[in-house]
Design an enzyme around this catalytic site. Structure first.
Site, short mmCIF file in Angstrom:
data_model
loop_
_atom_site.label_atom_id
_atom_site.label_comp_id
_atom_site.label_asym_id
_atom_site.label_seq_id
_atom_site.Cartn_x
_atom_site.Cartn_y
_atom_site.Cartn_z
N GLY A 2 41.12 76.31 83.09
CA GLY A 2 41.16 77.64 82.48
C GLY A 2 42.60 77.95 82.11
N HIS A 31 46.48 66.97 80.59
CA HIS A 31 46.07 66.77 79.19
C HIS A 31 47.23 66.18 78.38
CE1 HIS A 31 42.38 69.32 79.52
NE2 HIS A 31 43.11 70.08 80.30
N SER A 35 43.14 70.23 85.74
CA SER A 35 43.82 70.96 84.66
C SER A 35 44.67 72.11 85.22
CB SER A 35 42.77 71.42 83.65
OG SER A 35 43.35 71.82 82.46
N ALA A 36 44.32 73.36 84.99
CA ALA A 36 45.10 74.49 85.51
C ALA A 36 45.23 74.40 87.04
CB ALA A 36 44.45 75.81 85.11
#
Lengths: 244, 244
Positions: free
Chosen positions: B89, B159, B122-123
């Site tokens: 997110g 990423h 990710s986050a």
């Protein structure tokens, strides 16, 4: 209302040189009255090299450039400036340096009170808006706030990028990121300025210039496309009367 | 040193479903001892929908999921957690919510003192490191600091994206952005984790897992590539003895 702004999406367009794609607009904007432009190179690490690049380009357009970092007193340099240009680089670094040098309020004053023309490109466009909440840059330093100079009552996303249907990369698209911003309360509208486009603001009049369309994001509404030449003065509708 | 971390670059890999590409590693990581995973859905706006997605996926892997936002007292929920997962997110929103709910220190304690396994994607990977200075996300909200949970003494760029030589877009490349970060003083090394890769940290041992290489950025040195399976324990060399 004396405000005059030229807010450019990108400093270099694919296939061209530094500021080539907007040089006609730069000359129209500063005109023949301006002789010297105060350049703010805070967004890049090597300020001298960066100022040299800007100086060379502006020379060919008929303007001398002074680097604000060359001045003994940057606030005084802004107070005396005929015109201001803030260029590309890292938006977080730029905004932090603007606050560290107490230039945010001073630039706002000069633009609103004295009609000093302000040109921004990329990061320099981001910091001219309400906040840097819609920058694309990496947050390499922590500024004291994301609130920016506030020369217009909306935000801009420079280098706006359409979703690539062939991409295999799973990071958020630009549109998804701006939509996430608008999930937060009390966020302003966001104009996605594609590379090649720029915004001319003269008092209460806003015109889209350049060669590419712009995409407008309003919380809770579908995005809308605008063409070069379109009058976007409605973007100023939310402006408080006090700043006019 | 009880620390156990699984830090995943991306939640979804092109062509697959949510967490499909790392499900074997998730099961190896949590093992059969863990029954319930505490999920932190703070990075997305709709926490209930997000928790539902995570719950469905983890169910197929043999784990129950509790959303930390469902607990009356989130700090107490962390104190009782068997395992923690923080997902994708917006990293700024995630970090702000972690501070607002006083979870940063609590999560650090549980991981270092009690060996509670922590999985990030990710986050959720970004906030496990020194700081969120190397996130790719848009700064949609202003967190009280960019300093993060600090479960490892380096930063990660999830990423991670190689420079596309055919791109006509003139925004900075990922490598340029990380290089700009390293122009700032006292910045930690940054591991660029490409989609498909993840890091397993067990005490003082770090292993690169997954299907793609990782690219390591050290200030003042050329970037170095590492292969899946490589031992990257040296990434912990700068760790202060006090946290061990």
């Amino acid at each position: 209302m004396k405000r005059r702004l030229l807010l450019v999406s990108n400093s270099t367009l694919y296939g061209g040189g530094y500021l080539d794609h907007c040089q006609t607009q730069i000359q129209d904007f500063f005109g023949k009255g301006v002789k010297r432009v105060l350049f703010v190179p805070y967004a890049l690490h090597d300020r001298d090299a960066y100022t040299k690049t800007a100086r060379s380009k502006f020379k060919t357009l008929g303007y001398e450039v002074d680097g604000v970092h060359e001045a003994a007193d940057p606030v005084e340099a802004v107070r005396k400036a005929e015109a201001i240009f803030i260029g590309r680089g890292n938006t977080f670094r730029l905004l932090k340096n603007l606050y560290d040098n107490k230039l945010v309020t001073e630039i706002r004053k000069r633009v609103f009170d004295d009609g000093v023309p302000y040109m921004g490109s990329s990061a320099g466009t981001n910091v001219s808006t309400v906040s840097i909440n819609t920058t694309n840059d990496m947050p390499i330093v922590y500024p004291p706030t994301f609130a920016a100079i506030g020369l217009v009552p909306f935000n801009i996303n420079p280098h706006y990028l359409d979703t690539d249907p062939n991409s295999r990369h799973m990071g958020e698209t630009r549109e998804q990121r701006i939509t996430q911003y608008h999930e937060e309360p009390n966020t302003p509208i966001v104009l996605g300025l594609r590379e090649g486009s720029m915004l001319l603001v003269e008092g209460k009049k806003v015109t889209l210039l350049g060669t590419t369309k712009a995409r407008l994001f309003t919380p809770g509404k579908p995005a809308v496309e605008y063409d070069p030449g379109n009058d976007l003065s409605f973007l100023l509708d939310t402006e408080r009367a006090s700043v006019l």
